[in-house]
Write a protein that holds these residues in place. Structure first.
Motif, PDB file in Angstrom:
ATOM      1  N   ALA A 142      66.093  10.332  70.488  1.00  0.00           N
ATOM      2  CA  ALA A 142      67.095   9.805  71.413  1.00  0.00           C
ATOM      3  C   ALA A 142      67.887  10.922  72.074  1.00  0.00           C
ATOM      4  O   ALA A 142      68.288  10.803  73.246  1.00  0.00           O
ATOM      5  CB  ALA A 142      68.036   8.847  70.672  1.00  0.00           C
ATOM      6  N   ALA A 143      68.122  12.005  71.355  1.00  0.00           N
ATOM      7  CA  ALA A 143      68.885  13.137  71.900  1.00  0.00           C
ATOM      8  C   ALA A 143      68.022  14.071  72.731  1.00  0.00           C
ATOM      9  O   ALA A 143      68.523  15.062  73.279  1.00  0.00           O
ATOM     10  CB  ALA A 143      69.537  13.914  70.754  1.00  0.00           C
ATOM     11  N   GLY A 144      66.713  13.776  72.839  1.00  0.00           N
ATOM     12  CA  GLY A 144      65.824  14.630  73.607  1.00  0.00           C
ATOM     13  C   GLY A 144      65.534  15.956  72.943  1.00  0.00           C
ATOM     14  O   GLY A 144      65.061  16.895  73.587  1.00  0.00           O
ATOM     15  N   LYS A 145      65.793  16.056  71.645  1.00  0.00           N
ATOM     16  CA  LYS A 145      65.565  17.320  70.934  1.00  0.00           C
ATOM     17  C   LYS A 145      64.113  17.504  70.514  1.00  0.00           C
ATOM     18  O   LYS A 145      63.692  18.628  70.210  1.00  0.00           O
ATOM     19  CB  LYS A 145      66.481  17.391  69.704  1.00  0.00           C
ATOM     20  CG  LYS A 145      67.960  17.485  70.064  1.00  0.00           C
ATOM     21  CD  LYS A 145      68.822  17.556  68.802  1.00  0.00           C
ATOM     22  CE  LYS A 145      70.300  17.668  69.163  1.00  0.00           C
ATOM     23  NZ  LYS A 145      71.167  17.728  67.960  1.00  0.00           N
ATOM     24  N   VAL A 146      63.361  16.401  70.463  1.00  0.00           N
ATOM     25  CA  VAL A 146      61.938  16.491  70.146  1.00  0.00           C
ATOM     26  C   VAL A 146      61.159  15.604  71.114  1.00  0.00           C
ATOM     27  O   VAL A 146      61.676  14.621  71.646  1.00  0.00           O
ATOM     28  CB  VAL A 146      61.628  16.051  68.691  1.00  0.00           C
ATOM     29  CG1 VAL A 146      62.321  16.955  67.687  1.00  0.00           C
ATOM     30  CG2 VAL A 146      62.009  14.591  68.460  1.00  0.00           C
ATOM     31  N   SER A 147      59.912  15.982  71.333  1.00  0.00           N
ATOM     32  CA  SER A 147      58.982  15.140  72.075  1.00  0.00           C
ATOM     33  C   SER A 147      57.852  14.755  71.132  1.00  0.00           C
ATOM     34  O   SER A 147      57.701  15.343  70.058  1.00  0.00           O
ATOM     35  CB  SER A 147      58.431  15.880  73.292  1.00  0.00           C
ATOM     36  OG  SER A 147      57.684  17.014  72.885  1.00  0.00           O
ATOM     37  N   GLY A 148      57.063  13.798  71.535  1.00  0.00           N
ATOM     38  CA  GLY A 148      56.028  13.307  70.624  1.00  0.00           C
ATOM     39  C   GLY A 148      54.671  13.186  71.273  1.00  0.00           C
ATOM     40  O   GLY A 148      54.505  13.401  72.484  1.00  0.00           O
ATOM     41  N   ALA A 149      53.684  12.836  70.470  1.00  0.00           N
ATOM     42  CA  ALA A 149      52.329  12.575  70.948  1.00  0.00           C
ATOM     43  C   ALA A 149      51.653  11.606  70.000  1.00  0.00           C
ATOM     44  O   ALA A 149      51.916  11.625  68.799  1.00  0.00           O
ATOM     45  CB  ALA A 149      51.521  13.868  71.034  1.00  0.00           C
ATOM     46  N   MET A 150      50.795  10.748  70.562  1.00  0.00           N
ATOM     47  CA  MET A 150      49.964   9.909  69.705  1.00  0.00           C
ATOM     48  C   MET A 150      48.585  10.544  69.655  1.00  0.00           C
ATOM     49  O   MET A 150      47.923  10.725  70.670  1.00  0.00           O
ATOM     50  CB  MET A 150      49.920   8.461  70.184  1.00  0.00           C
ATOM     51  CG  MET A 150      49.517   8.214  71.614  1.00  0.00           C
ATOM     52  SD  MET A 150      49.533   6.427  71.925  1.00  0.00           S
ATOM     53  CE  MET A 150      48.980   6.394  73.638  1.00  0.00           C
ATOM     54  N   VAL A 151      48.169  10.896  68.451  1.00  0.00           N
ATOM     55  CA  VAL A 151      46.984  11.728  68.244  1.00  0.00           C
ATOM     56  C   VAL A 151      45.884  10.847  67.682  1.00  0.00           C
ATOM     57  O   VAL A 151      45.769  10.670  66.459  1.00  0.00           O
ATOM     58  CB  VAL A 151      47.321  12.907  67.307  1.00  0.00           C
ATOM     59  CG1 VAL A 151      46.149  13.867  67.198  1.00  0.00           C
ATOM     60  CG2 VAL A 151      48.559  13.648  67.816  1.00  0.00           C
ATOM     61  N   LEU A 152      45.072  10.291  68.578  1.00  0.00           N
ATOM     62  CA  LEU A 152      44.079   9.303  68.176  1.00  0.00           C
ATOM     63  C   LEU A 152      42.656   9.782  68.412  1.00  0.00           C
ATOM     64  O   LEU A 152      41.831   9.802  67.516  1.00  0.00           O
ATOM     65  CB  LEU A 152      44.307   7.988  68.944  1.00  0.00           C
ATOM     66  CG  LEU A 152      45.737   7.421  68.956  1.00  0.00           C
ATOM     67  CD1 LEU A 152      45.774   6.151  69.776  1.00  0.00           C
ATOM     68  CD2 LEU A 152      46.230   7.173  67.544  1.00  0.00           C
ATOM     69  N   THR A 153      42.347  10.200  69.635  1.00  0.00           N
ATOM     70  CA  THR A 153      40.974  10.447  70.073  1.00  0.00           C
ATOM     71  C   THR A 153      40.364  11.691  69.431  1.00  0.00           C
ATOM     72  O   THR A 153      41.048  12.683  69.216  1.00  0.00           O
ATOM     73  CB  THR A 153      40.940  10.599  71.603  1.00  0.00           C
ATOM     74  OG1 THR A 153      41.640   9.500  72.187  1.00  0.00           O
ATOM     75  CG2 THR A 153      39.528  10.638  72.116  1.00  0.00           C
ATOM     76  N   GLU A 154      39.059  11.609  69.184  1.00  0.00           N
ATOM     77  CA  GLU A 154      38.298  12.733  68.654  1.00  0.00           C
ATOM     78  C   GLU A 154      37.053  12.950  69.512  1.00  0.00           C
ATOM     79  O   GLU A 154      36.677  12.068  70.305  1.00  0.00           O
ATOM     80  CB  GLU A 154      37.894  12.467  67.196  1.00  0.00           C
ATOM     81  CG  GLU A 154      39.081  12.335  66.255  1.00  0.00           C
ATOM     82  CD  GLU A 154      38.681  12.085  64.809  1.00  0.00           C
ATOM     83  OE1 GLU A 154      37.466  12.134  64.522  1.00  0.00           O
ATOM     84  OE2 GLU A 154      39.565  11.848  63.983  1.00  0.00           O
ATOM     85  N   PRO A 155      36.388  14.104  69.371  1.00  0.00           N
ATOM     86  CA  PRO A 155      35.184  14.354  70.164  1.00  0.00           C
ATOM     87  C   PRO A 155      34.142  13.242  70.061  1.00  0.00           C
ATOM     88  O   PRO A 155      33.462  12.929  71.040  1.00  0.00           O
ATOM     89  CB  PRO A 155      34.652  15.677  69.597  1.00  0.00           C
ATOM     90  CG  PRO A 155      35.872  16.381  69.104  1.00  0.00           C
ATOM     91  CD  PRO A 155      36.773  15.294  68.572  1.00  0.00           C
TER      92      PRO A 155
END
Length: 575
Positions: free
Chosen positions: A166-179
């Motif tokens: 909420a404070a914008g101190k971290v960003s995220g990612a959804m790590v799903l796909t593989e080769p």
């Protein structure tokens, strides 16, 4: 001062059209506020906050994000020798500005420093941001990571990470796909294992990860090596660090401001989200539904940019002694762009509203389970199931329609500009390159059709549409248009019944024609509802429904043909 909310009359119309009090009342009921600095006094205060938040978003989009979009597109982000990523300075500037405006916790409860906005308002904001820079939407839109943590993680993890988001101190990612695991996530192989003390670790490779260089990663991994399908997958949270390497930064056709990473996990410490074995079946499916609606909004934003460029160019470019927008073929293209965008907006925003009803119904049912009577519980559970089935149909419909629409609009924008649209002096080619991804990631258009058709063949579509068909619109034109939609729906039901008799392969073959027809009917009803409040929308509804009626009839005729030649003689055609 430019503002991408204030100059968009359709979004402003829809802000007034939707019953924001109904949405706000559900959103605010028993929301966890904790020790928040600010609490709204009443529903009018809440709704005023929605408008102010969108107004601030519109100003930042126009004044900060849009002016730097071309530079970001040309220069992109940097992959460093130590296998980390440095964001483009303009991208970082955009993130800083959004953080200063407290817009990075858009849907999180106030307890964690969020704005507690409903998905409908978030969808509007996502479109506005996407109009400024389609690629930056992926940074802004990844707030869904925080929403997933809020929905499924332990209280300890929520308290630790959500205030940072909420404070914008971290960003995220959804790590799903593989080769070897793209759309088929059941094939995920990245390994999650525990040591003797029960601590979790990750080993393996992930590919095509949007913002994979983010601070907090939600990773789908195989926690049960003996189970080869989706039941063996769990969801984990880890942080970036020396055991997470960005091995490669993809060089893409478009969305250059969005870093797309190949990640290597080397005994990376992580924490389990929720329960084991529910990673794909429950958590990722919920995460992807939100992401798909986000892509629909992203599609609307880039289409809006492209259409405005086409309109401005057609009005100023003179050929044969007059502006080219006076040439009927050009006028048709420019007008049709706007109608397509308003049609997509009607579908995506209504989907967002239904998502809010589902989410809040589930939340209130969970929080009040002990105090509700059996009859009240039964009613709320029925509503929840109904909303879930409806969203399972509307979300893929929105992603599919809006994505395909954005490519159509971007393509026609290049056509309106002619040779000028093919060179980098104008943004038309960037809009096309950016739009092209919207039918690919978070599930291709073909997968969206597969997901959406279930609603059309199971009765969900028919039950939903029944309420629209019985509405008295009190105007001869609107009632006539409604009757056309009713006739189209009846004919679609007949076509579906015929397709069923031809077997599963044939139903798969004509699924897109069925879904296209269903979407056209749905949007027609949405536009009729809007037409009761706006004279201009009457003309839009008339144009859309009349034109789509011809397309529906063509699709239905093709379905009734029973022609399977393309499948039967595939080797002949494909060579």
């Amino acid at each position: 001062m430019s503002n991408y909310l204030q100059d968009n009359k359709d979004i402003q119309f829809l802000l007034d059209y939707f019953d924001l009090k109904e949405i706000a009342e559900l959103q605010e009921r028993e929301t966890p506020n904790g020790n928040a600095d600010y609490l709204p006094r009443h529903l009018d205060d809440v709704i005023d906050n929605y408008r102010q938040v969108l107004n601030i978003t519109g100003e930042i989009a126009a004044e900060t994000i849009a002016p730097g979009a071309e530079l970001v597109d040309r220069e992109g982000n940097t992959h460093n020798e130590n296998q980390t990523v440095t964001l483009h300075p303009q991208v970082q500037k955009n993130l800083n500005r959004m953080t200063q405006a407290d817009l990075m916790g858009f849907t999180l409860p106030r307890k964690y420093g969020g704005l507690n906005c409903p998905i409908l308002i978030y969808t509007m904001a996502t479109e506005i941001i996407s109009r400024a820079d389609c690629s930056f939407m992926n940074m802004f839109g990844l707030q869904g990571i925080a929403d997933t943590i809020y929905a499924f993680a332990s209280e300890e993890i929520k308290d630790e990470y959500l205030p940072l988001f909420a404070a914008g101190k971290v960003s995220g990612a959804m790590v799903l796909t593989e080769p070897d695991a793209g759309s088929d996530l059941q094939a995920v192989r990245l390994r999650a294992f525990t040591d003797e003390q029960g601590n979790w670790f990750l080993n393996g490779v992930k590919r095509f990860i949007t913002n994979g260089c983010g601070d907090v990663l939600l990773v789908l991994a195989r926690s049960e090596p003996s189970i080869s399908d989706g039941r063996g997958l769990s969801l984990f949270l880890c942080e970036k660090g020396p055991t997470v390497r960005v091995r490669h930064l993809e060089e893409k056709l478009g969305i250059h401001g969005s870093p797309t990473c190949e990640l290597v996990f080397d005994n990376t410490p992580c924490r389990l989200i929720g329960e084991r074995q529910r990673g794909l079946i429950t958590y990722v499916l919920a995460l992807m539904n939100g992401a798909r609606l986000g892509v629909a909004a992203q599609s609307l934003g880039v289409a809006e940019s492209a259409a405005r460029l086409a309109k401005e160019y057609a009005a100023s470019r003179e050929q044969f002694g007059a502006p080219i927008n006076q040439l009927a073929p050009v006028a048709e293209m420019v007008a049709d762009m706007q109608v397509q965008i308003e049609a997509g907006r009607a579908l995506a925003y209504e989907t967002a509203r239904i998502c809010d009803l589902e989410n809040n119904t589930n939340r209130l049912l969970e929080r009040n389970a002990e105090s509700l009577s059996d009859a009240e519980k039964k009613l709320m559970k029925q509503k929840s199931r109904s909303y879930k089935k409806l969203n399972a149909m509307l979300t893929p419909m929105s992603k599919y329609y809006c994505g395909e629409m954005s490519i159509s609009v971007a393509t026609n924008t290049i056509q309106v500009l002619g040779g000028s649209g093919f060179i980098k002096d104008y943004a038309a080619e960037r809009y096309y390159r950016d739009a092209r991804i919207t039918t690919l990631y978070e599930g291709t258009s073909q997968l969206q059709v597969v997901a959406a058709i279930r609603g059309l063949t199971s009765g969900v579509f028919q039950n939903y549409i029944a309420d629209f068909e019985t509405k008295e619109l009190n105007q001869e034109l609107l009632n006539s248009l409604r009757d056309q939609l009713i006739q189209s729906r009846k004919e679609l039901d007949e076509a579906i019944a015929f397709a069923r008799t031809q077997g599963g392969v044939y139903l798969d073959l004509v699924a897109r024609k069925i879904v296209d027809s269903g979407i056209a009917i749905l949007i027609g009803h949405y536009l009729l509802g809007q037409a009761t409040r706006c004279d201009r929308k009457k003309r839009i509804a008339n144009y859309f429904i009349t034109k789509q009626r011809a397309s529906i009839l063509m699709n239905l005729n093709l379905i009734h043909s029973g022609n399977t030649q393309v499948v039967d003689e595939f080797a002949l055609f494909a060579g």
